[in-house]
Design an enzyme around this catalytic site. Structure first.
Site, PDB file in Angstrom:
ATOM      1  CG  ASP A   1      -2.273   0.674   0.910  1.00 35.56           C
ATOM      2  OD1 ASP A   1      -2.245   1.847   0.488  1.00 35.56           O
ATOM      3  OD2 ASP A   1      -3.313   0.043   1.062  1.00 35.56           O
TER       4      ASP A   1
ATOM      5  CG  HIS B   1      -4.990   1.723  -1.923  1.00 34.33           C
ATOM      6  ND1 HIS B   1      -4.914   2.417  -0.744  1.00 34.33           N
ATOM      7  CD2 HIS B   1      -6.309   1.575  -2.185  1.00 34.33           C
ATOM      8  CE1 HIS B   1      -6.149   2.687  -0.307  1.00 34.33           C
ATOM      9  NE2 HIS B   1      -7.007   2.197  -1.175  1.00 34.33           N
TER      10      HIS B   1
ATOM     11  CD  GLU C   1     -10.659   3.025  -0.338  1.00 33.57           C
ATOM     12  OE1 GLU C   1     -11.482   3.547   0.427  1.00 33.57           O
ATOM     13  OE2 GLU C   1      -9.527   2.694   0.028  1.00 33.57           O
TER      14      GLU C   1
HETATM   15  C1  ACM Z   1     -10.883  -1.145   1.756  1.00 31.78           C
HETATM   16  O1  ACM Z   1     -11.251  -1.001   2.928  1.00 31.78           O
HETATM   17  N1  ACM Z   1     -10.483  -0.095   1.060  1.00 31.78           N
HETATM   18  C2  ACM Z   1     -10.903  -2.448   1.118  1.00 31.78           C
END
Ligand code: ACM
Length: 685
Positions: A184, A261, A317
């Site tokens: 991440d 991410h 996201e």
């Molecule tokens: C997440 O909580 N963005 C998978």
């Protein structure tokens, strides 16, 4: 085995006549019948033996050792507390199940598979919590095939020893998946031999605390530079972890985030982003073939380390902010006939899914990956809202349920003002326990593959904090994942949920974990829900119409127009659906119609204070009254009462006096800080 006073008291209660439902077992077995006879004293060192093939006994040894059980050389049954046997047809044991019989003479554990014997040994370990066990006959088998916990090791790094310790704990509660969020923006955590900058640079940052890193430029550091914080796991370490977990019945599931991410990758290898500039983008360029070369090379090394049939590719996201203006992304969309960037993400995921499938693996991702073009064998981890279950099922995709509102363990587990800083919200043990997946899948039971609890670690800097947030809530996840059986939903005759009984079992297990060095939350001293929540409040305005002279926010509507007179108080979280939020103009400005002219002596409202979320107590609270709804007479300002619970974020403003009228207007403007105002009920008496 060390026992503390609480465990002893719990166990005495269990041994002196209470029924089998108080045996301290989590997850609760499918069938459990106490039988006649004196309790069996369990020695502090349980010994286990059986006439099983040597390779079966060797496969059981790592778990047995970890449970403090001595696995005797077969078949030394004369000296064993527990005898392991192959299951016979009369045991009626399903393939992964077990039967555990405790009699005054000893314990017999029957199963067909290593898995089944492992589950039986875990149950025996839990029974031994009590030192003395009533004769009982247990038939048990797993409900869901995926019973998982996810740990985010990117936001804060944890050691290999710590991961092994968690495997030991998870195995005791019959989890079989340990999902590691390895990559991440906050740090890349897995050695990839082909791309050394991932671990020389993208794994390190100048700030130890995620919060500081986030607020101070989100920079990366060279490995070994002054005050570099972070780390990574070598491939050798990860292979050893995979073996360690497999020996205890747990599959390690790796997650490599894409296309979003991924700031850390794109700063180490900027050519994989749309503009080729470091520190600028979060998403891989979807138009550049080099992106796929990179990801396939990374995934090849990942698959080489992790035998997990499912490889998690994130997918959540992705802002895709640079894709609409990136010539390569646009050219890809043109070539592939993709209408928008959502379809481009669909292409991205499908391409990675095909690669995994060609290597005998399946793609798993967060629910944003749902698109019509998802590979047939992919599975979906639903996190945003259970509404996504319908989409997944309609597309024939199996689901691992981890809805944030129930299974995200980074929210506060007790009244937030009593806890170290965590992610917003209040998610106590009962909320995790009370989620019910079965009705959702009653018509398609095979589509529910599993249940998983997720621990995101932005606000969880140390290993001790990880354990405090995981336990005991992970025990509720274990119970959910083991006992959920949508195929039996229609034929159930008794209610499945009994939180009070579960909490007693959880207390016993939690105390045992604490005694054995797991830094679990102190459940026995839990503050618990806000007391007012349990008691609907009856008052003159209950059920009356409320006119909003300024609107409530569409983001925090609670029960809309009914909220402020429904008699329901909010809990410790302003986002629990009972608190109503106001940000527009004068903030709270409402008129309550009492239905007819009435005498009243007090008007009260509670307000929430959460400065981190720009929510503040009001500058003042004004109360006025009217007979016709047109002309209002001020009654004065309400006064804030003293906190009835120290440090509580909730405070009551109260006007008292003598008044008469039909319409009561309450105004609560913002103070100097101009943030949100949140209230839950206008109480008129
Ligand atoms: C997440 O909580 N963005 C998978």
């Amino acid at each position: 085995m060390k026992q503390n006073l609480f465990t002893l008291l719990f166990c005495l209660g269990g041994a002196t006549g209470a029924s089998a439902d108080v045996l301290p077992l989590i997850p609760e077995p499918k069938q459990m019948v106490t039988t006649a006879g004196a309790p069996l004293r369990m020695p502090s060192k349980v010994s286990v033996a059986g006439a099983l093939p040597p390779d079966t006994l060797s496969a059981l040894r790592p778990l047995a050792d970890g449970l403090g059980m001595t696995l005797l050389g077969a078949p030394d049954t004369a000296h064993a507390t527990c005898v392991l046997l192959p299951a016979t047809p009369s045991d009626s044991v399903p393939p992964s199940g077990y039967r555990l019989r405790v009699t005054p003479r000893g314990v017999r554990l029957s199963a067909h598979t290593v898995e089944g014997w492992r589950y039986g040994l875990a149950t025996l370990w839990q029974l031994a919590t009590c030192g003395e066990v009533r004769p009982v006959d247990i038939h048990d088998y797993p409900g869901l095939e995926w019973r998982g916990i996810m740990l985010d090791v990117s936001r804060h790094f944890v050691s290999m020893d710590f991961l092994r310790k968690q495997v030991d704990v998870l195995a005791r509660y019959k989890f079989n998946r340990f999902h590691l969020h390895l990559t991440d923006a906050a740090g890349w955590r897995i050695e990839i031999k082909r791309y050394p900058r991932l671990t020389q640079f993208a794994a390190w940052r100048p700030n130890a605390l995620w919060k500081d890193w986030w607020n101070k430029g989100r920079l990366y550091s060279e490995e070994g530079s002054d005050s570099a914080y972070g780390g990574y796991y070598t491939q050798q370490e990860l292979r050893a972890l995979v073996r360690y977990a497999a020996d205890r019945g747990i599959t390690i599931v790796p997650e490599i985030e894409m296309p979003g991410h991924s700031e850390e990758v794109l700063t180490a290898y900027p050519a994989l982003s749309c503009t080729h500039e470091p520190y600028k983008q979060a998403d891989f360029c979807a138009g550049n073939d080099s992106t796929f070369v990179f990801l396939e090379n990374v995934l090849s090394e990942v698959m080489d380390i992790f035998p997990s049939p499912y490889i998690h590719i994130g997918g959540d996201e992705a802002a895709k902010a640079s894709w609409p203006t990136c010539p390569r992304c646009q050219a890809r969309m043109e070539r592939e006939g993709l209408a928008d960037v959502e379809e481009l993400q669909g292409y991205f995921v499908r391409r990675i899914g095909s690669f995994l499938r060609a290597h005998g693996r399946h793609l798993l991702g967060w629910d944003e990956i749902l698109s019509d073009s998802l590979p047939a064998d992919a599975a979906v981890m639903v996190w945003r809202d259970t509404a996504w279950v319908d989409d997944a099922v309609a597309q024939g995709k199996r689901v691992v349920l981890s809805p944030g509102a129930f299974f995200y363990l980074d929210a506060y587990q007790d009244a937030p003002f009593t806890q170290p800083e965590a992610n917003g919200g209040y998610r106590p043990l009962d909320q995790v326990y009370n989620f019910d997946a079965e009705p959702m899948f009653a018509g398609c039971p095979d589509m529910l593959m599993g249940i998983q609890g997720n621990l995101w670690c932005e606000w969880i800097p140390t290993e001790a904090d990880v354990e405090r947030m995981l336990y005991p809530r992970a025990l509720a996840v274990a119970e959910q994942a083991w006992t959920t059986e949508p195929s039996r939903y229609a034929s159930r005759t008794s209610p499945r949920k009994d939180y009070a009984a579960f909490r007693r079992r959880a207390l016993a297990q939690n105390e045992r974990l604490r005694t054995e060095g797991v830094r679990a939350f102190d459940l026995k001293n839990e503050v618990g829900h806000r007391p007012e929540v349990a008691q609907p409040v009856n008052h003159l305005a209950k059920g009356c119409t409320v006119t909003y002279n300024a609107p409530f926010s569409p983001y925090y509507p609670a029960a809309r127009e009914a909220t402020l007179t429904d008699g329901q108080r909010g809990d410790w979280s302003y986002s629990d659906g009972r608190w109503q939020g106001f940000i527009a103009g004068p903030r709270l400005d409402v008129t309550v119609d009492l239905g007819s002219v009435k005498d009243f002596g007090s008007v009260e409202a509670d307000f929430f204070d959460a400065p981190g979320a720009e929510i503040f107590w009001p500058a003042e609270v004004r109360v006025s009254v009217s007979a016709d709804g047109q002309t209002f007479t001020p009654l004065g300002t309400a006064q804030a009462t003293a906190d009835n619970i120290e440090r509580s974020p909730i405070r009551t403003w109260s006007w008292t006096g003598k008044a008469q009228g039909r319409y009561v207007r309450v105004q609560a403007p913002a103070g100097e800080k101009k943030g949100w105002i949140f209230t839950d009920e206008i109480v008129v008496r």
